[in-house]
Design an enzyme around this catalytic site. Structure first.
Site, PDB file in Angstrom:
ATOM      1  CG  ASP A   1      -1.965  -0.978   1.209  1.00 13.41           C
ATOM      2  OD1 ASP A   1      -2.187  -1.524   0.124  1.00 13.41           O
ATOM      3  OD2 ASP A   1      -2.605  -1.207   2.248  1.00 13.41           O
TER       4      ASP A   1
ATOM      5  CE  LYS B   1      -8.132   0.364  -2.896  1.00 10.38           C
ATOM      6  NZ  LYS B   1      -7.879  -0.344  -1.645  1.00 10.38           N
TER       7      LYS B   1
ATOM      8  CG  MET C   1      -9.033   5.879   7.192  1.00 15.91           C
ATOM      9  SD  MET C   1      -9.777   4.547   6.222  1.00 15.91           S
ATOM     10  CE  MET C   1     -10.347   3.443   7.512  1.00 15.91           C
TER      11      MET C   1
HETATM   12  N1  SAH Z   1      -4.423  -1.286   8.683  1.00 20.16           N
HETATM   13  C1  SAH Z   1      -4.000  -0.022   9.209  1.00 20.16           C
HETATM   14  C2  SAH Z   1      -5.067   1.056   9.049  1.00 20.16           C
HETATM   15  C3  SAH Z   1      -5.389   1.407   7.639  1.00 20.16           C
HETATM   16  S1  SAH Z   1      -6.583   2.686   7.545  1.00 20.16           S
HETATM   17  C4  SAH Z   1      -3.614  -0.178  10.676  1.00 20.16           C
HETATM   18  O1  SAH Z   1      -3.859  -1.222  11.266  1.00 20.16           O
HETATM   19  O2  SAH Z   1      -3.047   0.760  11.227  1.00 20.16           O
HETATM   20  C5  SAH Z   1      -5.574   4.115   7.391  1.00 20.16           C
HETATM   21  C6  SAH Z   1      -5.719   4.994   8.606  1.00 20.16           C
HETATM   22  O3  SAH Z   1      -4.865   4.514   9.641  1.00 20.16           O
HETATM   23  C7  SAH Z   1      -5.264   6.415   8.394  1.00 20.16           C
HETATM   24  O4  SAH Z   1      -6.287   7.188   7.813  1.00 20.16           O
HETATM   25  C8  SAH Z   1      -4.980   6.862   9.807  1.00 20.16           C
HETATM   26  O5  SAH Z   1      -6.168   7.169  10.483  1.00 20.16           O
HETATM   27  C9  SAH Z   1      -4.422   5.605  10.424  1.00 20.16           C
HETATM   28  N2  SAH Z   1      -2.953   5.601  10.420  1.00 20.16           N
HETATM   29  C10 SAH Z   1      -2.150   4.739   9.794  1.00 20.16           C
HETATM   30  N3  SAH Z   1      -0.853   5.011  10.055  1.00 20.16           N
HETATM   31  C11 SAH Z   1      -0.858   6.082  10.869  1.00 20.16           C
HETATM   32  C12 SAH Z   1       0.164   6.847  11.489  1.00 20.16           C
HETATM   33  N4  SAH Z   1       1.467   6.561  11.322  1.00 20.16           N
HETATM   34  N5  SAH Z   1      -0.200   7.900  12.268  1.00 20.16           N
HETATM   35  C13 SAH Z   1      -1.495   8.189  12.449  1.00 20.16           C
HETATM   36  N6  SAH Z   1      -2.486   7.494  11.893  1.00 20.16           N
HETATM   37  C14 SAH Z   1      -2.183   6.459  11.105  1.00 20.16           C
END
Ligand code: SAH
Length: 475
Positions: free
Chosen positions: A250, A272, A389
């Site tokens: 991703d 995406k 998100m």
């Molecule tokens: N599978 C991922 C989440 C994917 S959805 C997980 O388990 O973390 C993507 C969302 O994850 C982003 O919109 C944000 O809200 C959050 N996110 C992912 N990495 C982040 C980071 N380093 N800092 C803050 N939010 C993060």
């Protein structure tokens, strides 16, 4: 990178050493093992060096250095006790394009000599770019302890095996797999433990089964890359990355994580993102299946944990339907990673007995109270809600929580680019988070955390994300 590491074949090449003391002797001892033709020039020479000259390993000129000594030299090592002389010789060498090292004078040196772990033919060289010889030595000591004594002999054996199996193992992939099975498995373990007979027996067995089996079926490993800091990867994730033939990742996967993958693994970004002709979920599923069917080891790499807002489940369903083997390596999800690095415990005996991970994207269908998140539950005191998100829909989330009874004074925080050097944390309340977020100009990805635990950030924050500050503290 301020130095380019190389291993130099000095067999039969002239190397000039200027200086006759202990340091020069140490350099000569190393050089001798390379097959170099060593010329040493110094007005006074340690007795050991005389002995070596007598034994014929070294050409000795007991006199002051003369510019003509440089003639034909491929490398120059300068180790006299006179700095001005050293520098003069360095300048002369430079003007003739001969790489020069002045011992303990990085500025005057064109190349520096690393600390080494020598398990001939295996050689590990360590450099700190001349910043700290002590650090280089410590690293070398750790490597010494880690690397088996017999690793050099193992390398020689593997070279022989490579020649011996050239016919029976044809494909590049097949050969690599075989050697991985040897190096990672019981064969190499026995060999370095001294049981060479046992090692050979295992290799015979491996070769026998290889020639009977059909091409191996591929498989997909769904791997969580963690929230940002590459050191938050699990050991299993690292292993999967280093074994992968293809990596579909991703956009959110940090570059530092991809760097840890096998160098010649194919990397495909299926993120995406705007500007990227983003793949649809069906296209991603089809790619995974197609690569696995070619017998490849496929890693599907996702930010955070693959089963948390990562559509990992959907991809596995597609693989299961196509009868592709798969496994899953969990990752640290953004909520736990970011909360840890922000000093916000998601549960706490005094403040929160449960935590809910919610997507801020979830669309409520009009007039269907059962759709969307359970706002009443999220608004209840004594619980923590983490919205993924959620940045773009911040106002909507705050409004919904307020409508369902949450106080405007309920602590709320945003963590952007958590666990990375760019981490930003903004804490406020439901009533003020909109303005606080606007003023801070946070950039995604970001998480919204709502609950009393957010207030603990002011006393528990520990992660300083400002690299400039970090540097000044260590200087
Ligand atoms: N599978 C991922 C989440 C994917 S959805 C997980 O388990 O973390 C993507 C969302 O994850 C982003 O919109 C944000 O809200 C959050 N996110 C992912 N990495 C982040 C980071 N380093 N800092 C803050 N939010 C993060």
């Amino acid at each position: 990178m301020n130095y380019f590491p190389v291993f130099f074949d000095l067999t039969g090449q002239k190397v000039l050493v200027v200086g006759g003391g202990e340091v020069a002797l140490r350099k000569v001892s190393l050089l001798e093992r390379t097959g170099a033709l060593i010329t040493l020039v110094a007005p006074q020479v340690a007795p050991d060096l005389h002995a070596r000259a007598a034994a014929g390993t070294l050409q000795l000129a007991v006199r002051e250095f003369l510019p003509d000594d440089l003639e034909g030299a491929r490398l120059v090592i300068v180790a006299t006790s006179r700095r001005a002389v050293n520098r003069w010789i360095a300048t002369l060498s430079e003007s003739r394009n001969i790489p020069v090292n002045v011992v303990d004078d990085r500025e005057a040196s064109r190349f520096i000599v690393p600390a080494i772990v020598d398990r001939d033919p295996v050689l590990v060289a360590v450099s700190t770019g001349g910043t700290s010889p002590v650090l280089a030595r410590r690293l070398r000591e750790r490597l010494e302890a880690m690397i088996p004594q017999k690793i050099g002999e193992l390398a020689v054996w593997l070279r022989a095996l490579r020649a011996a199996t050239r016919r029976s193992l044809r494909g590049v992939d097949e050969r690599r797999r075989f050697f991985e099975a040897v190096v990672d498995g019981p064969a190499a373990r026995r060999f370095v433990a001294g049981d060479t007979q046992g090692a050979r027996r295992i290799v015979q067995q491996l070769l026998a089964t290889k020639s009977r089996s059909r091409p191996t079926a591929g498989e997909v490993t769904l791997v969580g890359a963690g929230p940002g800091d590459p050191e938050l990867l699990t050991l299993k994730a690292l292993r999967a990355l280093q074994d992968a033939d293809v990596i579909l990742h991703d956009r959110l996967v940090p570059a530092g994580v991809l760097e840890l993958a096998r160098r010649d693994a194919e990397r495909i970004c299926v993120g995406k993102a705007a500007g990227n002709i983003g793949s649809t979920q069906d296209e991603i599923n089809a790619l995974l299946i197609a690569h696995a069917k070619q017998g490849k080891r496929v890693v599907r790499l996702k930010g955070g944990d693959p089963f948390i807002f990562g559509r990992g489940g959907e991809e596995l369903q597609a693989l299961a339907a196509a009868q592709i083997n798969f496994s899953v390596v969990p990752g640290i999800t953004a909520a736990t990673g970011c909360a840890a690095y922000a000093g916000i415990p998601l549960t706490h005996r005094d403040y929160a007995h449960s935590v809910t991970f919610v997507t801020g994207h979830g669309q409520e269908r009009d007039g269907d109270p059962g759709s969307g998140p359970d706002w009443r539950g999220l608004a209840r005191p004594g619980t923590t809600a983490v919205f993924y998100m959620g940045l773009a829909r911040l106002d909507h989330i705050v409004q919904k929580l307020r409508q369902h009874g949450a106080s405007p004074l309920r602590p709320a925080g945003l963590i952007a680019q958590g666990t990375t050097a760019n981490q930003r944390v903004v804490t406020a309340t439901l009533g003020t988070i909109h303005d606080a977020s606007r003023n801070a100009g946070l950039e995604s990805p970001a998480l919204l955390v709502v609950g009393d635990v957010v207030a603990l950030h002011s006393s528990l924050a520990w992660f300083s994300s400002d690299p400039a500050t970090d540097l000044s503290q260590t200087a």
